[in-house]
Design a protein around this motif. Structure first.
Motif, PDB file in Angstrom:
ATOM      1  N   VAL A   5     -72.476  -5.975 -15.488  1.00 41.10           N
ATOM      2  CA  VAL A   5     -72.523  -4.909 -16.244  1.00 41.10           C
ATOM      3  C   VAL A   5     -71.476  -4.093 -16.417  1.00 41.10           C
ATOM      4  O   VAL A   5     -71.069  -3.371 -17.267  1.00 41.10           O
ATOM      5  N   ARG A  24     -68.858  -1.929 -18.918  1.00 39.32           N
ATOM      6  CA  ARG A  24     -69.177  -0.490 -18.995  1.00 39.32           C
ATOM      7  C   ARG A  24     -67.779   0.067 -19.217  1.00 39.32           C
ATOM      8  O   ARG A  24     -67.529   0.932 -19.986  1.00 39.32           O
ATOM      9  N   PHE A  31     -66.205  -0.682 -22.431  1.00 42.32           N
ATOM     10  CA  PHE A  31     -66.658   0.193 -23.641  1.00 42.32           C
ATOM     11  C   PHE A  31     -65.906   1.565 -23.346  1.00 42.32           C
ATOM     12  O   PHE A  31     -65.680   2.358 -24.466  1.00 42.32           O
ATOM     13  N   TRP A  69     -69.561  -5.913 -34.038  1.00 41.71           N
ATOM     14  CA  TRP A  69     -70.887  -6.126 -33.317  1.00 41.71           C
ATOM     15  C   TRP A  69     -71.612  -7.556 -34.038  1.00 41.71           C
ATOM     16  O   TRP A  69     -72.355  -7.817 -33.338  1.00 41.71           O
ATOM     17  N   THR A  86     -74.019 -12.587 -26.706  1.00 46.31           N
ATOM     18  CA  THR A  86     -74.046 -12.357 -25.328  1.00 46.31           C
ATOM     19  C   THR A  86     -74.617 -13.602 -24.812  1.00 46.31           C
ATOM     20  O   THR A  86     -75.377 -14.647 -24.997  1.00 46.31           O
ATOM     21  N   LEU A 140     -83.181  -9.752 -20.364  1.00 43.57           N
ATOM     22  CA  LEU A 140     -81.783  -9.380 -21.180  1.00 43.57           C
ATOM     23  C   LEU A 140     -81.519  -9.788 -22.564  1.00 43.57           C
ATOM     24  O   LEU A 140     -80.654  -9.256 -23.346  1.00 43.57           O
ATOM     25  N   ARG A 141     -82.469 -10.464 -23.000  1.00 49.83           N
ATOM     26  CA  ARG A 141     -82.683 -10.886 -24.475  1.00 49.83           C
ATOM     27  C   ARG A 141     -81.023 -11.618 -24.777  1.00 49.83           C
ATOM     28  O   ARG A 141     -80.573 -11.116 -25.882  1.00 49.83           O
ATOM     29  N   ILE A 182     -90.525  -2.385 -17.315  1.00 49.80           N
ATOM     30  CA  ILE A 182     -89.456  -3.183 -16.512  1.00 49.80           C
ATOM     31  C   ILE A 182     -88.198  -2.432 -16.208  1.00 49.80           C
ATOM     32  O   ILE A 182     -87.411  -2.442 -17.192  1.00 49.80           O
ATOM     33  N   MET A 207     -84.234  -1.508 -15.190  1.00 47.08           N
ATOM     34  CA  MET A 207     -83.189  -2.171 -14.684  1.00 47.08           C
ATOM     35  C   MET A 207     -82.156  -0.895 -14.235  1.00 47.08           C
ATOM     36  O   MET A 207     -81.837  -0.189 -15.254  1.00 47.08           O
ATOM     37  N   LEU A 234     -78.721   0.334 -14.419  1.00 46.46           N
ATOM     38  CA  LEU A 234     -77.294   0.090 -14.742  1.00 46.46           C
ATOM     39  C   LEU A 234     -76.444   0.327 -13.673  1.00 46.46           C
ATOM     40  O   LEU A 234     -75.545  -0.512 -13.406  1.00 46.46           O
ATOM     41  N   VAL A 248     -94.782  -6.145 -22.534  1.00 49.12           N
ATOM     42  CA  VAL A 248     -93.599  -5.741 -21.555  1.00 49.12           C
ATOM     43  C   VAL A 248     -92.467  -4.805 -22.252  1.00 49.12           C
ATOM     44  O   VAL A 248     -91.929  -5.325 -23.722  1.00 49.12           O
ATOM     45  N   THR A 269     -88.448  -3.098 -21.838  1.00 44.03           N
ATOM     46  CA  THR A 269     -87.362  -3.138 -20.775  1.00 44.03           C
ATOM     47  C   THR A 269     -86.977  -1.731 -20.591  1.00 44.03           C
ATOM     48  O   THR A 269     -86.706  -1.135 -21.929  1.00 44.03           O
ATOM     49  N   TRP A 293     -72.683   3.351 -20.481  1.00 45.64           N
ATOM     50  CA  TRP A 293     -73.834   2.806 -20.088  1.00 45.64           C
ATOM     51  C   TRP A 293     -74.773   2.546 -21.324  1.00 45.64           C
ATOM     52  O   TRP A 293     -75.443   1.472 -21.350  1.00 45.64           O
ATOM     53  N   THR A 298     -74.328   2.138 -24.233  1.00 53.26           N
ATOM     54  CA  THR A 298     -73.676   0.962 -25.229  1.00 53.26           C
ATOM     55  C   THR A 298     -73.986  -0.385 -24.535  1.00 53.26           C
ATOM     56  O   THR A 298     -74.401  -1.156 -25.080  1.00 53.26           O
ATOM     57  N   VAL A 299     -73.759  -0.388 -23.273  1.00 53.01           N
ATOM     58  CA  VAL A 299     -74.242  -1.539 -22.577  1.00 53.01           C
ATOM     59  C   VAL A 299     -75.686  -2.096 -22.464  1.00 53.01           C
ATOM     60  O   VAL A 299     -76.262  -2.878 -22.922  1.00 53.01           O
ATOM     61  N   ARG A 326     -76.503  -2.814 -26.446  1.00 51.60           N
ATOM     62  CA  ARG A 326     -75.860  -3.652 -27.329  1.00 51.60           C
ATOM     63  C   ARG A 326     -75.746  -5.051 -26.396  1.00 51.60           C
ATOM     64  O   ARG A 326     -75.930  -6.018 -26.882  1.00 51.60           O
ATOM     65  N   LEU A 327     -75.608  -5.025 -25.274  1.00 50.57           N
ATOM     66  CA  LEU A 327     -75.811  -6.047 -24.283  1.00 50.57           C
ATOM     67  C   LEU A 327     -76.911  -6.575 -23.732  1.00 50.57           C
ATOM     68  O   LEU A 327     -77.404  -7.670 -23.575  1.00 50.57           O
ATOM     69  N   LEU A 328     -77.777  -5.479 -23.084  1.00 47.69           N
ATOM     70  CA  LEU A 328     -78.934  -5.900 -22.710  1.00 47.69           C
ATOM     71  C   LEU A 328     -80.122  -5.730 -23.483  1.00 47.69           C
ATOM     72  O   LEU A 328     -81.397  -6.251 -23.402  1.00 47.69           O
ATOM     73  N   ARG A 329     -79.865  -5.047 -24.799  1.00 51.50           N
ATOM     74  CA  ARG A 329     -80.616  -5.084 -25.915  1.00 51.50           C
ATOM     75  C   ARG A 329     -82.139  -4.298 -25.153  1.00 51.50           C
ATOM     76  O   ARG A 329     -83.116  -4.779 -25.489  1.00 51.50           O
ATOM     77  N   ASP A 343     -85.127  -1.914 -24.770  1.00 53.38           N
ATOM     78  CA  ASP A 343     -86.090  -1.043 -25.364  1.00 53.38           C
ATOM     79  C   ASP A 343     -85.980   0.489 -25.210  1.00 53.38           C
ATOM     80  O   ASP A 343     -86.008   1.103 -26.192  1.00 53.38           O
TER      81      ASP A 343
END
Lengths: 251, 251
Positions: A93, A97, A100, A114, A119, A157-158, B80, B82, B84, B117, B119, B149, B151-152, B155-158, B160
């Motif tokens: 990531v 970052r 972006f 978008w 991904t 990460l979906r 969960i 994560m 960044l 779950v 995220t 971060w 946006t990451v 948009r990328l990790l989606r 929650d």
């Protein structure tokens, strides 16, 4: 054709010279799409020219955005790679970052498309591949680890795509089968060492999509691509033993 | 109450002793939910007992699964985390991969309750916090980096939830505002140093949800929580200057 339906794709490396006739010939191989991407030495100028040649085939074209230099407008899709099994979070990531944060410089005035962003969560399995060295990959110890990475990619990460990457050598079908068994709705891509119809069939019986790259750069490359397309179409995903979820959920 | 609607939550650390009367008293503070979580020294036995006390309040209870020891059945939600901005990919996805691989040992025979779950992508902003040390965080240099971060995460990790974590001190509202401006559908949580109604209002005018933790562990903790609930309810997300997307998209 939407990336969610590809069975076979050809990966073109902007850093490697390729006869324009060969790129043109890809239109007649039966492949579903072209992916522009490489691990090292990507230059915007080269991506730009290769994109033009790729578009001229009429095939769908995706650019894999592995560096800021790969940000070139005009592709159907932009694949955003994240390397799951890396030692360096830059490849997960961190570089993303930075990109972006620097968008105003990288693509001034151009909004991010978008709806074309896809991904891709990579599991890099061949320790000798350039991508493994560049991206500081720690290859999985076995199929259980590949399956666990697939769950991380799918559920946490979906990711749109889980990509089992052997780049440079033909992989262990059991590892790809382990990933297949853990899939829930993303698409499973396999890449690495596919050069014959039989090899394409083995992996296309496990993954949704097989990607062929190096074979194109050898003499008789187009014939070889044709053979792998034919091999991939002989089988269905899930025929290889491990059942696999349909894949390709809509966003 | 669904986590997508929380405005105020209290974080309880299973590693810190707390008078059972105080936990009981949380039911009357007006907070929306209890989150069980901490950065260090989490033991399953302690999580189990705290979960029982938390459930007895009748409030929704989430467990933050920051270690395998926090895997205890019976919560409404499992958050969960994560991180960044970590130097160590273990805090992004590595520990998660190990946990999925060891599920047969961690929770034998119990399937993962995927519909519970949630995220959470953390941006750890206070370099002096325990979580910053434990998770090898590299604090952002400024609000632009916080926005990137976000946006990451979006948009990328989606993710929650995007969680701006100052743990231990009250943060810079401009940094939280920068995150708010980059939100698209996830929920923005803020945590760190909230001890008064005014502080709660400042952050609740920027984030969807404010989390109060340490204040509860000081004398008069319950009164303090009540004040922060009142402060958070005085304002709406987006009133702090930066507009913010509604948040709480359904999966």
């Amino acid at each position: 054709m939407d990336w969610r339906r590809w069975r076979h794709a050809v990966k073109l490396d902007p850093a490697r010279p390729l006869d324009p006739e060969v790129v043109r010939g890809l239109a007649t191989t039966g492949t579903d799409a072209l992916i522009l991407g490489g691990s090292d030495g990507i230059r915007r100028e080269a991506v730009f020219h290769l994109l033009g040649a790729a578009r001229a085939t009429g095939l769908p074209v995706a650019i894999e955005v592995s560096s800021e230099e790969a940000v070139v407008p005009g592709a159907d899709w932009y694949l955003i790679p994240m390397v799951l099994n890396t030692r360096d979070p830059r490849w997960l990531v961190g570089a993303h970052r930075e990109a972006f944060q620097n968008l105003h410089r990288i693509a001034p005035g151009i909004p991010v498309p978008w709806d074309r962003v896809v991904t891709v969560a990579y599991v890099v399995c061949n320790p000798d591949a350039t991508v493994a060295r560049v991206a500081a990959a720690v290859p999985p110890a076995g199929p259980d680890e590949v399956a666990a990475w697939t769950t991380v990619a799918e559920r946490l990460l979906r990711a749109d795509i889980v990509y089992i990457e052997y780049s440079g050598r033909f992989g262990d079908p059991a590892w790809v089968g382990a990933a297949a068994g853990a899939m829930r709705g993303a698409r499973l891509f396999y890449g690495g060492g596919i050069g014959t119809a039989e090899q394409a069939a083995v992996m296309a019986a496990r993954a949704h999509t097989v990607v062929v790259g190096n074979a194109l750069y050898r003499p008789g490359g187009l014939e070889c691509i044709r053979a792998t397309v034919e091999g991939a179409r002989r089988v269905r995903p899930g025929e290889g033993g491990e059942p696999i979820a349909a894949g390709g959920r809509l966003p």
